[in-house]
Design a protein around this motif. Structure first.
Motif, short mmCIF file in Angstrom:
data_model
loop_
_atom_site.label_atom_id
_atom_site.label_comp_id
_atom_site.label_asym_id
_atom_site.label_seq_id
_atom_site.Cartn_x
_atom_site.Cartn_y
_atom_site.Cartn_z
N LYS A 6 0.85 -1.20 0.00
CA LYS A 6 0.00 0.00 0.00
C LYS A 6 0.88 1.24 0.00
O LYS A 6 1.83 1.33 0.80
N SER A 37 -3.29 5.51 -2.17
CA SER A 37 -4.06 6.65 -1.66
C SER A 37 -4.18 7.66 -2.79
O SER A 37 -3.58 7.50 -3.85
N ALA A 38 -4.93 8.73 -2.54
CA ALA A 38 -4.96 9.85 -3.49
C ALA A 38 -3.65 10.61 -3.38
O ALA A 38 -3.04 10.64 -2.31
N LYS A 48 -3.29 18.15 -0.16
CA LYS A 48 -3.63 16.78 -0.54
C LYS A 48 -4.86 16.85 -1.44
O LYS A 48 -5.78 17.63 -1.15
N THR A 50 -7.28 14.82 -1.51
CA THR A 50 -8.48 14.55 -0.70
C THR A 50 -8.99 15.83 -0.03
O THR A 50 -10.20 16.07 0.01
N GLU A 114 -8.65 8.93 -5.05
CA GLU A 114 -8.05 7.60 -5.14
C GLU A 114 -8.30 7.00 -6.53
O GLU A 114 -7.45 6.32 -7.08
N PHE A 169 -9.31 3.61 0.46
CA PHE A 169 -10.14 4.64 1.11
C PHE A 169 -11.64 4.56 0.84
O PHE A 169 -12.43 5.07 1.59
N ARG A 183 -10.42 9.21 7.63
CA ARG A 183 -9.23 9.80 7.00
C ARG A 183 -8.02 8.87 7.22
O ARG A 183 -7.88 8.26 8.27
N GLY A 184 -7.20 8.80 6.18
CA GLY A 184 -6.06 7.89 6.27
C GLY A 184 -6.47 6.45 6.01
O GLY A 184 -5.70 5.51 6.19
N GLY A 185 -7.72 6.26 5.56
CA GLY A 185 -8.30 4.92 5.48
C GLY A 185 -7.78 4.05 4.35
O GLY A 185 -8.15 2.88 4.26
N GLY A 186 -6.91 4.57 3.50
CA GLY A 186 -6.28 3.71 2.51
C GLY A 186 -5.54 2.57 3.20
O GLY A 186 -5.44 1.45 2.68
N ASP A 187 -5.03 2.84 4.40
CA ASP A 187 -4.36 1.81 5.19
C ASP A 187 -5.32 0.66 5.51
O ASP A 187 -4.92 -0.49 5.57
N1 ASP Z 1 -6.76 10.02 0.80
C1 ASP Z 1 -7.32 9.75 2.07
C2 ASP Z 1 -6.88 10.78 3.09
O1 ASP Z 1 -6.17 11.73 2.75
C3 ASP Z 1 -7.06 8.35 2.54
C4 ASP Z 1 -5.62 7.96 2.64
O2 ASP Z 1 -4.74 8.74 2.27
O3 ASP Z 1 -5.34 6.87 3.11
O4 ASP Z 1 -7.25 10.72 4.22
#
Ligand code: ASP
Length: 444
Positions: A6, A37-38, A48, A50, A114, A169, A183-187
């Motif tokens: 990822k 991710s985006a 970003k 997003t 994304e 995400f 947020r950060g959910g690509g993980d």
């Molecule tokens: N693009 C989304 C964010 O900025 C998800 C990610 O980056 O994982 O929160």
């Protein structure tokens, strides 16, 4: 071994980052599944994608023209496509998106970060693109339908011949409504994919070489943590040392798939491996890491003969519950107890809370002690080893730092000390200098 790799926003922020990703993926034939991710920040102060898309939604909501914003987003994707000579029709696809923008949901708008990044990366890597809306299935309450998701991801695996790129995400409900993770959910997407296809390793590529044994803003050049357990990581992340979206660990932890944090900008660095248990009988560090936060508040309640009175602590806690305040620690004495809470959570309500406690608990005194910093010394190797806490307290004492609170987590994997905010940095230094590199033979 199957690896899911990822790549976070900064790893896919522009064409030169795309090149690094391609080198990483191509250098290991086991890297057959990629999640992106985006596109994120290219430099500090950059935006970003997003965040820009969230701003687009706000513009639409308040009826403000968002075309300049959309043009900025389109340009970011066009730059990547042009610099890498990709044939994906960014302008055409973007126009389609913009035409539909009034009709689609806010989640759909945000998910396009994304989607576009994924389309471009899939072409650049020469991998099939699988749309997360077709395979990551959400319940209407926003949780993942793991069973359906697993079935669909396994179907995708067969259709694509065993390798694909998945944008992170987002996903969709069975009736096709786009849903987002936090947020950060690509993980989380990466973890769900790793679990559903039984990967042997979940690689999480970001812009740092994993967890560090202390905050580099406090300790100069702290050592990296090579191995950490899920439990230790929870302790450190809770205290502010966060590298990974917290919820990303649950899908892989349950089935014992390790996570390796790696740095896209320094791919040869080992990074950090997070797993359920660490090596047995290996030479390891006594302390895995130190993390901490400032600005807690201690509410100190004292009442003669409290030990004979049942229900005092419960009454005090239910008052905090009624204010929606979560409790960090409750050190107790015979006729007193303190409740440690996050300062931010009580900044508007502390006087009412104290008044309520006066009425309900009828104590002899209540003192509010603000400006408390908590430092958590985390290490799976500390348990069953005599003298570690003694050394911590000794080192702090010698440095003239007054300890205002002590607790140890129930599994003995962390020792938490409370000090004055002003002593926070010095205390972390003292503990790190004393223990940072100390080694032991692990007996687990
Ligand atoms: N693009 C989304 C964010 O900025 C998800 C990610 O980056 O994982 O929160």
């Amino acid at each position: 071994m199957i690896k899911v790799s990822k790549f976070g926003g900064s790893s896919v922020a522009d064409a030169s980052q795309f090149e690094k990703v391609a080198n990483i993926v191509k250098s290991d034939p086991e890297r057959k599944f990629v999640v992106v991710s985006a596109a994120g920040k290219r430099f500090s102060g950059d935006n970003k994608i997003t965040d820009l898309l969230l701003l687009v939604n706000a513009h639409i909501q308040y009826g403000v023209d968002c075309s300049p914003l959309l043009a900025t987003i389109q340009q970011r994707f066009e730059e990547i496509a042009n610099e890498l000579g990709l044939s994906f029709p960014v302008a055409e696809e973007f126009e389609r998106f913009v035409e539909s923008i009034e009709k689609v949901s806010p989640e759909y708008v945000v998910s396009r970060g994304e989607w576009f990044t994924g389309k471009l990366m899939a072409e650049y890597l020469g991998m099939p693109f699988v749309d997360a809306a077709d395979v990551v299935v959400f319940h209407h309450d926003g949780t993942v339908d793991m069973e359906r998701t697993q079935t669909r991801l396994r179907e995708a695996l067969i259709h694509t011949g065993g390798s694909f790129l998945l944008p992170g995400f987002y996903g969709a409900t069975v009736d096709g409504q786009i849903k987002l993770f936090k947020r950060g959910g690509g993980d989380i997407t990466g973890a769900v994919l790793a679990r559903c296809i039984d990967a042997g390793l979940y690689e999480n590529w970001t812009d740092v070489s994993g967890f560090l044994a202390a905050d580099p803003r406090v300790v100069e050049n702290p050592r990296g943590i090579h191995r950490i357990t899920f439990e230790e990581m929870r302790e450190l992340s809770y205290m502010g040392a966060s590298v990974l979206q917290e919820e990303a660990i649950f899908p892989v932890r349950e089935v014992n798939i390790p996570i390796q944090i790696k740095n896209t900008n320094a791919p040869d660095d080992f990074g950090t491996i997070i797993r359920e248990t660490a090596n047995e009988h290996a030479r390891e560090h006594l302390i895995t890491g130190i993390a901490g936060k400032k600005d807690f508040v201690g509410i100190y309640v004292q009442k003669a003969h409290m030990s004979n009175e049942i229900g005092c602590v419960r009454r005090a806690l239910s008052i905090l519950e009624s204010y929606g305040v979560s409790v960090e620690h409750i050190p107790t004495g015979v006729d007193s107890f303190s409740i440690v809470v996050n300062g931010d959570d009580v900044k508007d309500s502390i006087y009412s809370i104290v008044a309520d406690m006066q009425r309900e608990v009828k104590p002899d005194s209540i003192n509010v002690l603000p400006g408390l910093a908590l430092i958590s010394v985390v290490g799976r190797n500390m348990s069953r080893r005599a003298g570690t806490s003694g050394q911590i307290f000794g080192a702090l004492g010698e440095a003239g730092i007054n300890i205002r609170m002590i607790t140890q987590s129930s599994q003995e994997i962390s020792i938490i000390v409370g000090v004055q905010n002003e002593d926070f940095e010095k205390a972390i230094h003292v503990i790190y200098d004393h223990f940072g590199n100390a080694e032991v033979i692990s007996e687990r």
